[in-house]
Design a protein around this motif. Structure first.
Motif, PDB file in Angstrom:
ATOM      1  N   LEU A 157       0.828  -1.206   0.000  1.00  9.08           N
ATOM      2  CA  LEU A 157       0.000   0.000   0.000  1.00  9.08           C
ATOM      3  C   LEU A 157       0.860   1.253   0.000  1.00  9.08           C
ATOM      4  O   LEU A 157       1.759   1.413   0.819  1.00  9.08           O
ATOM      5  CB  LEU A 157      -0.917   0.009   1.223  1.00  9.08           C
ATOM      6  N   ASN A 158       0.553   2.161  -0.924  1.00  8.39           N
ATOM      7  CA  ASN A 158       1.180   3.478  -0.983  1.00  8.39           C
ATOM      8  C   ASN A 158       0.085   4.524  -0.773  1.00  8.39           C
ATOM      9  O   ASN A 158      -0.849   4.611  -1.579  1.00  8.39           O
ATOM     10  CB  ASN A 158       1.846   3.718  -2.338  1.00  8.39           C
ATOM     11  N   ARG A 159       0.188   5.305   0.307  1.00 11.72           N
ATOM     12  CA  ARG A 159      -0.788   6.380   0.578  1.00 11.72           C
ATOM     13  C   ARG A 159      -0.110   7.698   0.232  1.00 11.72           C
ATOM     14  O   ARG A 159       0.855   8.105   0.879  1.00 11.72           O
ATOM     15  CB  ARG A 159      -1.259   6.372   2.021  1.00 11.72           C
ATOM     16  N   LEU A 160      -0.630   8.367  -0.797  1.00 15.76           N
ATOM     17  CA  LEU A 160       0.029   9.538  -1.356  1.00 15.76           C
ATOM     18  C   LEU A 160      -0.742  10.813  -1.040  1.00 15.76           C
ATOM     19  O   LEU A 160      -1.975  10.825  -1.032  1.00 15.76           O
ATOM     20  CB  LEU A 160       0.163   9.398  -2.874  1.00 15.76           C
ATOM     21  N   SER A 161       0.001  11.876  -0.808  1.00 17.66           N
ATOM     22  CA  SER A 161      -0.588  13.202  -0.663  1.00 17.66           C
ATOM     23  C   SER A 161      -0.086  14.093  -1.783  1.00 17.66           C
ATOM     24  O   SER A 161       1.010  13.895  -2.317  1.00 17.66           O
ATOM     25  CB  SER A 161      -0.230  13.820   0.693  1.00 17.66           C
ATOM     26  N   LEU A 162      -0.875  15.086  -2.145  1.00 12.76           N
ATOM     27  CA  LEU A 162      -0.535  16.048  -3.195  1.00 12.76           C
ATOM     28  C   LEU A 162      -0.583  17.439  -2.593  1.00 12.76           C
ATOM     29  O   LEU A 162      -1.583  17.817  -1.971  1.00 12.76           O
ATOM     30  CB  LEU A 162      -1.524  15.937  -4.363  1.00 12.76           C
ATOM     31  N   SER A 163       0.494  18.209  -2.793  1.00 16.01           N
ATOM     32  CA  SER A 163       0.553  19.570  -2.266  1.00 16.01           C
ATOM     33  C   SER A 163       0.973  20.540  -3.364  1.00 16.01           C
ATOM     34  O   SER A 163       1.779  20.196  -4.239  1.00 16.01           O
ATOM     35  CB  SER A 163       1.531  19.674  -1.093  1.00 16.01           C
ATOM     36  N   GLN A 164       0.440  21.733  -3.291  1.00 14.60           N
ATOM     37  CA  GLN A 164       0.754  22.806  -4.237  1.00 14.60           C
ATOM     38  C   GLN A 164       1.531  23.882  -3.500  1.00 14.60           C
ATOM     39  O   GLN A 164       1.087  24.366  -2.463  1.00 14.60           O
ATOM     40  CB  GLN A 164      -0.546  23.376  -4.796  1.00 14.60           C
ATOM     41  N   GLY A 165       2.706  24.257  -4.013  1.00 15.93           N
ATOM     42  CA  GLY A 165       3.548  25.198  -3.283  1.00 15.93           C
ATOM     43  C   GLY A 165       4.327  24.481  -2.208  1.00 15.93           C
ATOM     44  O   GLY A 165       4.368  23.251  -2.136  1.00 15.93           O
TER      45      GLY A 165
END
Length: 205
Positions: A157-165
C-alpha cells in the motif's frame, strides 16, 4: 455602551471522491450583522474538493454589515471570507487547489511506478509524498494548470498526498480515494487532507 458583534460565518468542507456536482447549489457562510453599533461578523470559509468540479454554484462568504448605533459611530462591516475549490476547471475567479484526476485511475498497479495526472493553479510547483513519509517526486503544472508525473511506488500500500507550493504557503489537496485523519486524543479525529491509496502488487515468483 458596547454593541454586540455579529456571529462569524463558520466553515464548511465538502469532499467528493468522484465528480463534485455543484449545479444550482447554494453554499452560504456569510457573517451576521452587528447590533447596537457592534461590528459585523467575518465571512466564513468554504472548501470544496473533487477529482473534478462542475456547475456554477452560488457561494457567499461576505462579512456582515456593521450595526447602526443611536449614539453615532456605526459598527464596521466584517471582512470577506475564503472560498477554495480543488479540482475546478471553470471557477477561475476562486482560489484553485491541486487535485488528482481519477477518471482513469486504478488502485492496483503491477509495476513499481504509476503515472498520475491532475489539475492545479497554472505554473506552480507540486509535490507528491508518502503520507507520514518522504517526498517522492516534484513537478510543475503547465500554463493551463494541468500536470502529469511518474511516481515511484514500493510493494504494498502506498498512501500519497498532493501539495501545491511549499512551506507555510503550501496547499494540501483534498482530492483522492480517502481522507487522512489526525488523532486528537483517544476519541476524536481531525481530517487533514485527501489521500490517494495505490497498491503495488508483489512480483510474480
Amino acid at each position: 455602551e458596547t454593541g454586540v458583534g455579529g456571529a462569524g460565518g463558520g466553515a464548511a468542507l465538502i469532499v467528493s471522491l468522484g465528480t463534485l456536482d455543484l449545479t444550482d447549489a447554494q453554499l452560504l457562510a456569510s457573517g451576521a450583522a452587528g447590533e447596537d453599533g457592534g461590528g459585523g461578523g467575518g465571512g466564513g470559509a468554504l472548501l470544496l474538493a473533487g477529482s473534478s468540479v462542475q456547475g456554477a454554484p452560488t457561494l457567499d462568504v461576505t462579512g456582515g454589515e456593521g450595526g447602526p448605533s443611536s449614539a453615532g459611530g456605526d459598527g464596521g462591516a466584517g471582512g470577506r471570507g475564503l472560498v477554495r475549490v480543488d479540482g475546478a476547471s471553470e471557477l477561475t475567479d476562486l482560489q484553485i487547489g491541486p487535485s488528482f484526476d481519477l477518471s482513469a485511475f486504478s488502485a492496483l498497479v503491477s509495476g513499481r511506478s504509476v503515472v498520475l495526472t491532475g489539475r492545479a493553479t497554472a505554473d506552480v510547483e507540486l509535490e507528491i509524498a508518502l503520507i507520514g513519509g518522504a517526498s517522492l517526486v516534484s513537478t510543475r503544472s503547465d500554463a493551463a494548470g494541468n500536470f502529469r508525473v511518474e511516481v515511484p511506488l514500493t510493494p504494498g500500500l502506498n498512501r500519497l498526498s498532493l501539495s501545491q507550493g511549499s512551506g507555510a504557503d503550501g496547499l494540501r489537496s483534498w482530492s483522492g480515494t480517502s481522507v487522512e485523519l489526525a488523532r486528537l486524543g483517544s476519541a476524536l479525529a481531525l481530517p487533514v487532507g485527501g489521500a490517494l491509496d495505490i497498491v503495488s502488487l508483489p512480483d510474480d515468483e
